[in-house]
Design an enzyme around this catalytic site. Structure first.
Site, PDB file in Angstrom:
ATOM      1  N   GLU A 129      31.024   1.945 -38.869  1.00 60.37           N
ATOM      2  CA  GLU A 129      32.432   1.439 -38.421  1.00 60.37           C
ATOM      3  C   GLU A 129      31.804  -0.143 -38.029  1.00 60.37           C
ATOM      4  O   GLU A 129      32.901  -0.999 -38.354  1.00 60.37           O
ATOM      5  CB  GLU A 129      32.035   1.380 -36.176  1.00 60.37           C
ATOM      6  CG  GLU A 129      32.852   0.858 -35.525  1.00 60.37           C
ATOM      7  CD  GLU A 129      32.703   1.317 -33.813  1.00 60.37           C
ATOM      8  OE1 GLU A 129      31.717   2.178 -33.229  1.00 60.37           O
ATOM      9  OE2 GLU A 129      32.331   0.108 -33.506  1.00 60.37           O
ATOM     10  N   THR A 166      31.345   0.467 -31.099  1.00 60.66           N
ATOM     11  CA  THR A 166      32.144   0.777 -29.650  1.00 60.66           C
ATOM     12  C   THR A 166      31.166   1.454 -28.833  1.00 60.66           C
ATOM     13  O   THR A 166      31.100   1.413 -27.919  1.00 60.66           O
ATOM     14  CB  THR A 166      33.081   1.154 -29.299  1.00 60.66           C
ATOM     15  OG1 THR A 166      32.963   2.335 -30.807  1.00 60.66           O
ATOM     16  CG2 THR A 166      34.180   0.568 -30.378  1.00 60.66           C
ATOM     17  N   SER A 222      24.633  11.085 -35.371  1.00 62.52           N
ATOM     18  CA  SER A 222      26.088   9.962 -34.490  1.00 62.52           C
ATOM     19  C   SER A 222      25.604   9.505 -33.401  1.00 62.52           C
ATOM     20  O   SER A 222      23.868   9.315 -32.815  1.00 62.52           O
ATOM     21  CB  SER A 222      26.708  11.588 -33.221  1.00 62.52           C
ATOM     22  OG  SER A 222      27.004  10.962 -32.268  1.00 62.52           O
ATOM     23  N   ASN A 224      26.555   7.458 -31.140  1.00 61.04           N
ATOM     24  CA  ASN A 224      26.214   7.420 -29.088  1.00 61.04           C
ATOM     25  C   ASN A 224      25.814   8.588 -28.714  1.00 61.04           C
ATOM     26  O   ASN A 224      24.862   8.436 -27.900  1.00 61.04           O
ATOM     27  CB  ASN A 224      27.939   7.941 -29.358  1.00 61.04           C
ATOM     28  CG  ASN A 224      28.719   9.333 -29.379  1.00 61.04           C
ATOM     29  OD1 ASN A 224      28.348   9.759 -28.784  1.00 61.04           O
ATOM     30  ND2 ASN A 224      29.538   9.138 -30.588  1.00 61.04           N
TER      31      ASN A 224
END
Ligand code: F3S
Length: 282
Positions: A129, A166, A222, A224
């Site tokens: 990202e 994000t 991951s 997040n």
């Protein structure tokens, strides 16, 4: 023993959308024989990746490994505009599953450059990202800031515009932007952390303060989920980041009267329920 599930567990909106688009592409192209590719894993969850690969989704590390005329799904993390241009020239059918929140961070980065700011992207340097956001901006007008040492890259920049990955934490955003005015005249911060991430992080913060043990569920790759585990650990040292129910060790549960469970944005609800059941059965 009381088990409490975070109400924000399970797939986020952007992951659900990406999986639906990939599923539809696979169904459509089973009949015409076109192969369906993604660059890297469609979501950062090994169990889901394995399942989609059985259904025919091919994950590649280099777009050169794809045949012309095939189908390509841009994952929720987004992708560099230069690579998308290459795909367009090769007659590839592109399905864009970039999460709208990631798209917003990308467009804000490019707007900041147009407004004359040097762009700082706060996030993990290697994360797809972050690479996609960075590449919206000319190479000499952007830097990725992952830690305090990286702030040196912004020295002597008069005008700095900030966007953020994000799934970062608000604490990290505040920590890294707090010092920017020491060396710059103008700082413009756009908080592009997505609402889902913010709600999930707040829920973990709350749950980890009230429970004896915390299980954070999701891929070790991951971002997040890793951030959720770090937030939980700030309040609760008995925090474990696990990928599935097989990772649970019964010794962890000793004297734990209350257990909190939260999944990352790419963790299926069924994994959370399996974990709950396994704990109840121990
Ligand atoms: Fe999108 Fe936020 Fe999920 S950016 S993919 S809704 S974690």
């Amino acid at each position: 023993m009381k088990i409490e599930l975070s109400k924000y567990s399970g797939y986020c909106f952007g992951v659900k959308r990406a999986l639906n688009l990939a599923g539809e592409a696979l169904a459509r192209h089973h009949s015409d024989g076109k192969k369906v590719f993604t660059l890297g894993s469609i979501i950062h969850n090994p169990g889901v990746e394995k399942e989609l690969s059985k259904q025919g989704l091919i994950s590649i590390d280099d777009i050169g490994d794809m045949e012309d005329g095939s189908v390509f799904v841009i994952r929720s993390h987004g992708m560099s505009p230069a690579l998308i241009d290459v795909l367009k020239k090769r007659n590839i059918d592109i399905i864009d599953a970039t999460c709208p929140f990631v798209k917003k961070a990308q467009s804000k980065a490019s707007e900041l450059e147009e407004m004359g700011f040097f762009v700082a992207v706060i996030g993990n340097k290697e994360h797809p990202e972050v690479c996609g956001i960075r590449e919206q901006v000319s190479h000499d007008k952007v830097a990725v800031i992952e830690n305090e040492e990286d702030l040196e890259l912004l020295n002597k920049k008069e005008k700095i515009g900030v966007v953020v990955q994000t799934t970062q934490t608000i604490g990290q955003l505040k920590k890294l932007t707090g010092k920017l005015l020491d060396n710059s005249r103008e700082v413009y911060i756009i908080n592009t952390i997505c609402d889902t991430t913010k709600n999930r992080q707040n829920s973990v913060r709350d749950l980890s303060k009230r429970t004896d043990l915390m299980l954070i569920v999701g891929g070790k790759n991951s971002a997040n989920t890793t951030n959720l585990a770090n937030i939980s650990r700030e309040n609760n040292l008995r925090t474990y980041h696990i990928e599935n129910s097989r990772d649970i060790e019964s010794a962890w549960l000793e004297n734990a009267k209350t257990i909190g469970i939260c999944g990352g944005a790419s963790t299926p609800e069924k994994d959370i329920l399996e974990i709950k059941k396994k704990i109840e059965d121990i």
